[in-house]
Write a protein that holds these residues in place. Structure first.
Motif, short mmCIF file in Angstrom:
data_model
loop_
_atom_site.label_atom_id
_atom_site.label_comp_id
_atom_site.label_asym_id
_atom_site.label_seq_id
_atom_site.Cartn_x
_atom_site.Cartn_y
_atom_site.Cartn_z
N HIS A 34 -26.19 -25.81 -20.40
CA HIS A 34 -25.93 -24.63 -21.07
C HIS A 34 -26.54 -24.44 -22.86
O HIS A 34 -26.09 -23.52 -23.28
N ILE A 35 -28.10 -24.96 -22.44
CA ILE A 35 -28.12 -25.47 -23.65
C ILE A 35 -29.10 -23.43 -24.10
O ILE A 35 -29.57 -23.04 -22.97
N ARG A 42 -38.66 -19.78 -28.09
CA ARG A 42 -39.24 -20.23 -26.43
C ARG A 42 -40.40 -21.21 -26.65
O ARG A 42 -40.49 -21.62 -25.77
N SER A 43 -40.89 -21.38 -27.79
CA SER A 43 -41.64 -22.05 -27.71
C SER A 43 -41.23 -23.57 -28.35
O SER A 43 -40.30 -24.36 -28.70
N ILE A 44 -41.98 -24.26 -26.94
CA ILE A 44 -41.34 -26.01 -26.30
C ILE A 44 -42.53 -26.62 -27.38
O ILE A 44 -41.06 -27.80 -26.96
N ILE A 61 -33.65 -30.48 -22.21
CA ILE A 61 -32.50 -31.10 -22.22
C ILE A 61 -32.59 -32.82 -22.42
O ILE A 61 -30.97 -33.64 -22.72
N ARG A 62 -33.66 -33.32 -21.16
CA ARG A 62 -33.61 -34.38 -21.45
C ARG A 62 -33.95 -35.43 -23.06
O ARG A 62 -32.86 -36.80 -22.57
N LEU A 63 -34.22 -34.25 -23.47
CA LEU A 63 -34.29 -34.92 -25.18
C LEU A 63 -33.32 -35.38 -25.41
O LEU A 63 -32.88 -36.27 -26.23
N SER A 77 -25.12 -31.13 -23.81
CA SER A 77 -26.35 -30.20 -23.86
C SER A 77 -26.87 -30.38 -22.25
O SER A 77 -27.59 -29.79 -21.32
N GLN A 78 -25.99 -31.53 -21.69
CA GLN A 78 -26.55 -31.67 -19.77
C GLN A 78 -24.81 -31.74 -19.49
O GLN A 78 -23.78 -32.43 -19.49
#
Length: 292
Positions: A34-35, A42-44, A61-63, A77-78
């Motif tokens: 639900h990030i 939106r810059s990643i 999310i993985r970070l 985050s996950q």
């Protein structure tokens, strides 16, 4: 032209023969996030010297999951499943791996097999040596579109659930939702094509657009205090779809929880039909997570 993709079921007519027509999300992908992302943040990753490079790096999310593990923090985050897979499914998997044979577990009448029968079969297999297994049919390379019996099971499932009439030859199994969406975008899109995304959105959509040099255009969902729902402006959607190659439709929606109603879905379809060649990519990972 209008086409529907979905992780569970959809249709594709494409000039690219290497990509099969229907995409299926594997059942193992049961968690999401639900990030909250929007077009304004939106810059990643930071800009690089080469503006033509996709602006993509490690998933946020993985970070955050990695950092939570590193610092022993609470990970919000996950999502992680609270329940293990059904015992019968795990027994069937073990039976298939050890025997190397399909004992009808993926057939339409698989529910007729009991846990005790599977347990007895496993006990029998554990007493055998590897030399007793003459042939191994299952522990092999699978066809690119997935095993025929697994695709048949998907076809039967949607026939039973939605009365869809879809041949297993028109179904493709993918390794999770990410591969399904990526395959859909890569198949229908070409560099510079416009893709419509409702925001806020899952980070997957914008990052994959970056990877494939697609141009994401956003339609904002806003909370309506009177109806206690999330709404969008029709004019904004109309402008976004003009000239678009695809629109990604996620319902129930992540992260708002919005369920697009019949009139909204019909409006999306009608607007896409007005375009010469606009696809609907439906991300239905939360298909069964709806409540009255």
């Amino acid at each position: 032209m209008i086409t529907t993709f979905c992780h569970q079921l959809g249709y594709l007519r494409s000039s690219v023969p290497a990509v099969p027509p229907i995409l299926r999300r594997t059942p193992s992908v049961v968690a999401d996030t639900h990030i909250l992302f929007s077009s304004k943040n939106r810059s990643i990753m930071p800009p690089t010297d080469n503006e033509d490079e996709p602006q993509v790096k490690e998933s946020v999310i993985r970070l955050m999951t990695r950092l939570a593990m590193q610092y022993n923090a609470v990970n919000l985050s996950q999502g992680f499943p609270n329940e293990p897979p059904p015992r019968k499914v795990k027994l069937a998997l073990a039976q298939a791996v050890l025997s190397g044979k399909d004992e009808g577990l993926l057939q339409y009448n698989h529910c007729d097999i009991t846990e005790q029968e599977l347990t007895d079969s496993l006990m029998n297999l554990l007493t055998k040596s590897s030399e007793d297994i003459v042939s191994d049919e299952l522990n092999q390379y699978s066809p690119p579109m997935g095993r025929a019996d697994a695709r048949k099971a998907v076809s039967n499932y949607y026939s039973r659930l939605y009365h869809y009439k879809v041949s297993e030859d028109d179904i493709t199994l993918t390794l999770g939702a990410t591969e399904a969406v990526a395959t859909a975008l890569r198949t229908v899109g070409r560099p510079g094509d416009k893709v419509v995304i409702f925001e806020p959105f899952h980070e997957l959509y914008s990052s994959q657009c970056e990877i494939f040099y697609l141009d994401p255009v956003y339609v904002t969902l806003k909370p309506n205090k009177e109806s206690n729902e999330w709404d969008y402006h029709t004019d904004e959607l109309k402008d976004a779809i003009k000239g678009a190659k695809a629109i990604i439709l996620n319902t129930p929606h992540n992260p708002t929880g919005k369920c697009f109603d019949w009139n909204e879905l019909k409006q999306v379809v009608d607007l896409c039909l007005q375009e010469e060649d606009c696809y609907i990519i439906t991300d239905e990972i939360y298909e069964h997570m709806t409540y009255p």
